[in-house]
Design a protein around this motif. Sequence first.
Motif, short mmCIF file in Angstrom:
data_model
loop_
_atom_site.label_atom_id
_atom_site.label_comp_id
_atom_site.label_asym_id
_atom_site.label_seq_id
_atom_site.Cartn_x
_atom_site.Cartn_y
_atom_site.Cartn_z
N SER A 89 0.83 -1.20 0.00
CA SER A 89 0.00 0.00 0.00
C SER A 89 0.86 1.25 0.00
CB SER A 89 -0.92 -0.01 1.22
OG SER A 89 -1.68 1.17 1.29
N SER A 90 1.97 1.20 0.75
CA SER A 90 2.86 2.36 0.80
C SER A 90 3.52 2.60 -0.55
CB SER A 90 3.95 2.12 1.86
OG SER A 90 3.38 1.93 3.12
N ALA A 91 3.91 1.50 -1.22
CA ALA A 91 4.52 1.66 -2.54
C ALA A 91 3.54 2.26 -3.52
CB ALA A 91 5.01 0.30 -3.05
N VAL A 92 2.30 1.79 -3.48
CA VAL A 92 1.27 2.34 -4.36
C VAL A 92 1.03 3.80 -4.05
CG1 VAL A 92 -1.16 2.20 -5.04
CG2 VAL A 92 0.17 0.10 -4.74
N SER A 93 0.97 4.14 -2.77
CA SER A 93 0.75 5.53 -2.38
C SER A 93 1.88 6.42 -2.88
CB SER A 93 0.64 5.63 -0.86
OG SER A 93 -0.51 4.93 -0.40
N LEU A 94 3.11 5.90 -2.78
CA LEU A 94 4.26 6.66 -3.27
C LEU A 94 4.13 6.94 -4.76
CD1 LEU A 94 7.13 7.85 -3.02
CD2 LEU A 94 8.01 5.53 -3.37
N LEU A 95 3.78 5.90 -5.54
CA LEU A 95 3.64 6.07 -6.99
C LEU A 95 2.47 6.99 -7.33
CD1 LEU A 95 4.33 2.42 -8.18
CD2 LEU A 95 5.85 4.38 -8.35
N GLU A 96 1.38 6.88 -6.56
CA GLU A 96 0.24 7.77 -6.78
C GLU A 96 0.65 9.22 -6.54
OE1 GLU A 96 -3.59 4.94 -5.65
OE2 GLU A 96 -2.61 6.12 -4.09
N GLY A 97 1.45 9.44 -5.51
CA GLY A 97 1.91 10.79 -5.24
C GLY A 97 2.78 11.34 -6.35
N LEU A 98 3.67 10.50 -6.88
CA LEU A 98 4.52 10.94 -7.98
C LEU A 98 3.69 11.25 -9.22
CD1 LEU A 98 7.55 8.47 -7.71
CD2 LEU A 98 7.46 10.85 -6.98
N ALA A 99 2.69 10.40 -9.49
CA ALA A 99 1.85 10.61 -10.67
C ALA A 99 1.00 11.87 -10.54
CB ALA A 99 0.96 9.39 -10.90
N ALA A 100 0.50 12.11 -9.32
CA ALA A 100 -0.35 13.29 -9.11
C ALA A 100 0.44 14.58 -9.12
CB ALA A 100 -1.10 13.15 -7.78
N HIS A 101 1.70 14.52 -8.70
CA HIS A 101 2.55 15.71 -8.64
C HIS A 101 3.91 15.38 -9.25
CE1 HIS A 101 -0.48 17.46 -6.00
NE2 HIS A 101 -0.43 16.36 -5.27
N PRO A 102 3.95 15.22 -10.57
CA PRO A 102 5.21 14.81 -11.22
C PRO A 102 6.35 15.78 -11.00
CG PRO A 102 3.57 15.51 -12.85
CD PRO A 102 2.86 15.39 -11.54
N SER A 103 6.03 17.04 -10.71
CA SER A 103 7.12 17.99 -10.45
C SER A 103 7.87 17.65 -9.17
CB SER A 103 6.55 19.41 -10.35
OG SER A 103 5.61 19.50 -9.29
N GLY A 104 7.26 16.78 -8.35
CA GLY A 104 7.91 16.39 -7.12
C GLY A 104 8.78 15.16 -7.26
N ILE A 105 8.95 14.65 -8.47
CA ILE A 105 9.83 13.50 -8.68
C ILE A 105 11.23 13.90 -8.22
CG2 ILE A 105 10.93 12.05 -10.42
CD1 ILE A 105 8.36 12.12 -11.99
N PRO A 106 11.85 13.11 -7.35
CA PRO A 106 13.16 13.49 -6.81
C PRO A 106 14.18 13.76 -7.90
CG PRO A 106 12.26 11.61 -5.64
CD PRO A 106 11.36 11.85 -6.81
N ALA A 107 14.98 14.79 -7.66
CA ALA A 107 16.01 15.14 -8.65
C ALA A 107 16.99 13.99 -8.83
CB ALA A 107 16.75 16.40 -8.19
N ALA A 108 17.12 13.14 -7.80
CA ALA A 108 18.05 12.02 -7.91
C ALA A 108 17.68 11.09 -9.05
CB ALA A 108 18.08 11.25 -6.59
N ILE A 109 16.40 10.97 -9.34
CA ILE A 109 15.97 10.09 -10.44
C ILE A 109 16.38 10.68 -11.78
CG2 ILE A 109 13.95 9.15 -11.64
CD1 ILE A 109 12.62 8.76 -8.98
#
Length: 508
Positions: A89-109
């Motif tokens: 569930s945490s992994a899904v939540s993390l991916l949902e957060g990235l998809a909803a706010h792609p500008s928040g994708i870590p710069a490390a990626i």
Amino acid sequence: MHVFLVLDYGTLENTPVPDGPQRNPSASATHDRSPMRVGVLCASLLAGSQIHLAMPKRETAQSSANLTLSAKYVALAADPRMTQEVKLSSAVSLLEGLAAHPSGIPAAIDADDQLRKRLLAVVQKLVPELETPAEASQRILYNALELPAARIAVDLDVFGQLARSADTPLTTEELTRGSGKAPDAKLLARVLRYLASFGFVREVGAGRWAASHLGDNLCGTGQSAGVCHMVDNCFAAFVALPAFLRRHAYRAPAAADASTDTAFALGNGLAPDAGSFFAWLRARPEHARSFNVFMGAHRTGVRSWLDDGGGRVVAAIARALAAVAAADPAPVAFVDIGGGVGHQCKALRKRAPHLQGRIVLEDLEEVVASAELEDGIEALGIDFLKEQPIKGKRRIVLLPERSPQLTDPTFPRRADWPDADARAILGHVRDAMGASSLLLVDELVLPDRGAHRWEAQLDLAMLAMLNAEARTEAAWRRLLADAGLAVVDLVFYEEDAREAVIVARKAA
């Protein structure tokens, strides 16, 4: 790595904390689903991380102190099934957060391309594994609409308009006016709705649209030309491929007809004497423009054979020239066969200015006439289906061009020819080679198993368009041997895409 969780004091109720103070020591170490436990287990998704719990300041000094917990203790305190459930569930939540706010994708990626590719690959692989039969059917049966819808957007400059508007959304009516083609607003809204469902654009309000990362990736000149090329030039061939293979009992056409008896010809209703895809393009300037612009731009920023790391290819050229320098004070160092406007010639001159010898660009007369060449580079109009005019006594080095740029499409890649035609082309090259000459074939070299989707889809596209193929290393060695050539080196300069230079000599 450390993870900091700032929790409200109330979340500590009934939550056992191993090796540390508890607000309610008598509380049972039950497998409750309190927010604190969920938060800790979410954080424990990062293996080996240390979890710091920051308590509100209103508590005592002891309870407000940072508690450092090892993730493994938390996992031991919980039911394994619940731990797995919360982790997922945490992994899904993390991916949902990235998809909803792609500008928040870590710069490390973005900074770590291998990490970015790993994330992209795992997400893509999970899609077919998670789908139900109904979901898979919806995706597969209707995905043929995606590219045509993108083609409509390119035609109406939707991606370009939204990109130029930056952070300001545009209404359907504004996009209609900005297209310059006065489409019906209701019709355009239907197309935009579809595009938004796939992420080509973002729907930010009723009838209001904004740019997306995917749309921005397609709004460049080369990328837009690629969309037009695939829809206008290739789609009919792809659709006709099953019927074409059935017609031929799933065997290749006779060698004499291989360049004209194609799925492309079937899909476009062409007569047997209508010629190949390239002849068809020559009669359609707008279609040819899309092809040429796409071919000229799709490798922008991509590594080339001159980026092979250790410089093995350039070193091989230098050794070949050194072997004949005494006998020929002005040898031909490099012949770019079917080289378009000469970008490879100019790149070699820039990358290896120390190389002595002449550089020659070969292509159709009308193509080389438009080439803007630098000093030291000569242009020669030829048809490589005929005899090679620069002979072996000049100790030449030959490079059949991998990706022609802005060139007449008569001269495609070597893989764009069936084996019989490829052997004939290579035969002309072999006849022109001397004992010290090298043949450099800049091409895809597929693995025997586990080909990437880019390689596999290109292989089927060439089958549909030209009865050609993307070859494996073994297939390349057989083809070159059949043409009287021997492979002496294989240099991969782009491992992920399996792009390589095959170095060959005239067989003894």
